[in-house]
Design an enzyme around this catalytic site. Sequence first.
Site, mmCIF file in Angstrom:
data_model
loop_
_atom_site.group_PDB
_atom_site.id
_atom_site.type_symbol
_atom_site.label_atom_id
_atom_site.label_comp_id
_atom_site.label_asym_id
_atom_site.label_seq_id
_atom_site.Cartn_x
_atom_site.Cartn_y
_atom_site.Cartn_z
ATOM 1 N N LYS A 93 30.931 11.944 89.454
ATOM 2 C CA LYS A 93 31.434 14.072 89.187
ATOM 3 C C LYS A 93 32.113 14.108 90.717
ATOM 4 O O LYS A 93 30.621 14.178 91.528
ATOM 5 C CB LYS A 93 30.446 14.244 88.149
ATOM 6 C CG LYS A 93 31.563 15.799 87.704
ATOM 7 C CD LYS A 93 30.183 17.003 87.105
ATOM 8 C CE LYS A 93 30.539 17.807 86.885
ATOM 9 N NZ LYS A 93 29.435 18.301 85.976
ATOM 10 N N SER A 168 31.281 20.631 81.562
ATOM 11 C CA SER A 168 32.086 20.167 82.944
ATOM 12 C C SER A 168 32.187 19.238 82.804
ATOM 13 O O SER A 168 33.099 18.532 83.648
ATOM 14 C CB SER A 168 32.019 21.556 83.625
ATOM 15 O OG SER A 168 30.340 20.775 84.078
ATOM 16 N N SER A 192 26.083 20.752 80.905
ATOM 17 C CA SER A 192 27.911 20.076 80.973
ATOM 18 C C SER A 192 27.631 18.572 81.104
ATOM 19 O O SER A 192 28.628 17.415 80.982
ATOM 20 C CB SER A 192 28.312 20.207 82.253
ATOM 21 O OG SER A 192 28.913 21.491 82.865
#
Lengths: 493, 520
Positions: A93, A168, A192
Amino acid sequence: MAERYTQKGVPGPNAPENTLTIPHLRAAIASGAASAGDVVGQCFRSIRERDGEIHAFLSLCEERAREQAARIDGMAAAGDALPPLAGVPVGIKDVLMVAGLPATAGSRVLEGYVAPYTATAVRRLEEAGAVTLGKLNCDEFAMGSSNENSAYGPTRNPHAPDHVPGGSSGGSAAAVAAGMAVASLGTDTGGSIRQPASFCGVVGLLPTYGRVSRYGLIAFASSLDRIGPLTNSVRDAATVLGVMAGEDPLDATSSAQPVPDYCGLLEREEGVNGLRIGVPAEYFGEGLDPEVRAAAERALDGLREAGAEIKSLALPHTRFAVPAYYLIATAEASANLARFDGVRYGYRAPHAASLSGMYRETRDGGFGAEVKRRILLGTYALSAGYYDAFYKKAQQVRRLLAEDFLRVFGAEVDAIVTPVAPTPAFKLGEKTEDPLAMYLADIYTVTASLAGICGLSVPVGCSAAGLPIGVQVLGTHFDEETVFRVGEAIERG
Amino acid sequence: MQPTPSPLGHQGSATRKEGEDGLVNFAMATASVLPPEILFKYEPVIGLEVHVQLLTRTKAFCGCANQFGAAPNTLICPVCLGLPGALPVLNARAVEFATTAAMAINAQIRETSVFSRKNYFYPDLPKGYQISQFDKPLAEHGWLDVDTPERGRQRIGITRLHMEEDAGKSLHDGVHDSATSTSVDLNRCGTPLIEIVSEPDIRTPDEAYEYLTKLKEILLYTGVSDCNMEEGSLRCDANVSVRPRGQAQFGTKAEVKNVNSFRYIRAALVYEIERQVELLEAGERVVQETRLWNAAEGRTFSMRSKEQAHDYRYFPEPDLPALVVGEEQQARLRAGLPELPEARRARMVAEYGIAAQDAHTLTATRAFADQFETAAKAARSPRRVANLVLGELTSRLKLANLELAQSPVTMAGIAQAADLAEAGELSSKQLKQLFDTAFANKEDFGPVYAREKPQQISDSSEIERMIDEVLRANPKQVEQYRGGKKAVAAFFVGQVMRSSKGQANPALLNALVAKRLESE
């Protein structure tokens, strides 16, 4: 659920088809049936084929990945013992630092920023043989539940490209779901990792706070942020956690608690016979999509069949969790994001007439709407005259929520099973006009975030429309073992 | 781009060079405007905030060197640069130093203290917040007893001592493009600081000066800081207000920043008190504000008010666990506290029989006092050691512009010299010559003495011969002696010593002169 697989490390029917898991991959590389180079090459082919549409990756590092794979293949050829993640292609990420690679956090304000050092979690993965493919798309500074807040365009759900992948860590979930990576790292502040895992039909782990070092994670809310894996199987999540977990001298909040041999424990196949599984009424109330409810109940039925005792219980402060979460998370974010001021790195507004003008224009132009909204909220919650009513009160609620969990864990139950999100994945653009509705959908995930306990999102099937649905398993502090046991039982169906 | 002044009071590098004694001449902008009887109608109330950099090897929250004077932006890392993803880890030594300092100023240690974030934007503050302590500081309720010129010994309360990190430096001058921009040096970022906040117990500028002097002396003794004001390792802000004498309620205060010597603090307070009295006498009000001291003009100036409207939005620092300084650690640190200057002086007066003033001089620094005591304990007469140190050594060091640490004559040399003198084997003149030689050759006393061991005349008959010569040459003084003026014996001793070029054994000489005169 017609067929049941019992072979170790093989995903059950709830996992997407044609997935590659870490034990398979490692065995193939060790035996010479496949090379790490082949696997990495296949990943980049998949990325080229699919990521134009999915947009899970923000940047790729193919040359670097091929060098890493070649090292693994060299070891395999020499007959050396292979490290636990030998040749496992991973995506990271874009809020995590990997030296030499871009780190944008999905934000314009960090466009072009190249990380000068590597996050502890990533370093440990790479030292264990993982091959980094690139950096994954996410909501800007991990603020969002749909990946639509990325400054670089949204990620699409591989199961239904007109739907969001969740967020997210939407890029992290989508990359694994689409077979572009075998595992990925995401971060979870209020859900997330777990929510996009549910939306994309992969496994997502929220480790206990302090279990994995946050060093090198661009902070959103420091007391809530956690790094965890998204994988094709519970076993893979356990493998990745085992590699990443443990105290880090660079993170004062990392725990010295010893790291158990998670996979060894799963190998013993103790199952869930005799485990007490709690079902909190507060998580099955109004607003829960019937298909999601049915999926969770299916999972609970399976656990009961496998010998678990299913108990209903009360977590009475659950209803205060979302407001408390949004006060604490935004307050911390307002300070954590102050460093993006245009002075030292990242975006700086050109032509500002004064220092304060430069600050204003840089932050106005560099941050997206959701990030600005949260900075404003957090700044307000910490302001003189409001601190006691907002931030302090939220901390009190947080303590009560944690006490809710600590009261039931051990005394009443060994794990808790709940839905991950009220609905399956929604359509792109469906909720962007209503941030409050988006916040309220975090209801089932923010509780574990606030309490610091661990949680796992495991796929339990699909909706009639073919959208994946996950179920959440919660365990007490540092009890990832039990969560994995329950998760694996659910995964086997 | 003109930055606003830092709320921490971290002003640029453009410090005025001070004279040797720290004194710079400046115009007193309001000097003698107000008659003393008007000034006396008001009582000043002063509280001081002192920032002290700790002498740790590394910074407060990272492993970068904590060091002054390196090339700009060379002592930095992701943590002190506040790069995305970096996290602070507290330096254990900084905690020990801060706790030691707190104990030395009689403060109570809070077993569990909490770090907080103090939020504000400034280019020399990379994270956009300073890690400090707010509602749960490391220590509270301390005090110092200060000898004040006007009120005698006063106990000045210390509200709190807390730990925090320093910010970087904004350089407004002296960089190649200073005309158009401000540069930032982040070497100082993350330097461990303690802030010591006094109660508003101080009543005059002189008291403030005495308090600061005493505080600095104590901190230097504990070794936690070098307290070097020119390098900014000790900085002071003053809160000052005035009220009509007899009034219980405090007046409105002003905070004076940007003062880089104790003398300036005193001058700034004198100025500020007169300014406030003047306002009140004119029927105006004092505005609560931050004012900057301008040493060149000898005045304080108001910062524009919009720059003072700070809401720092403190909240607990989530990246750091609460700081626990447990009973055991406290006991260990307390046991390691050095003897503080006041106690040491009292003991030295009692133990060595030296004058209070001499004890004061000998304890000016801990190193000096330690060295003196080592010599004093080794020598037969501590008093003679004290006299040698304060006389022969200090004067020559001053003349050669040397620090004690640079002295060619060591304390072992001093002790040897003292013993030789005490045994009567060296006259004071010989001693002086040996010291001169030692300083000229940059040698210790020992080797100089071994080489040049002055030939002392200890032959009675030879000394008697010289005494006879002197008596013959000075019949007038012999007459005086006979007339009952016994003190003239010293004259004869001196004359013989002179004619022997200082080599006559002084003890023997004294005895022989006395004996010879008795026969007169």
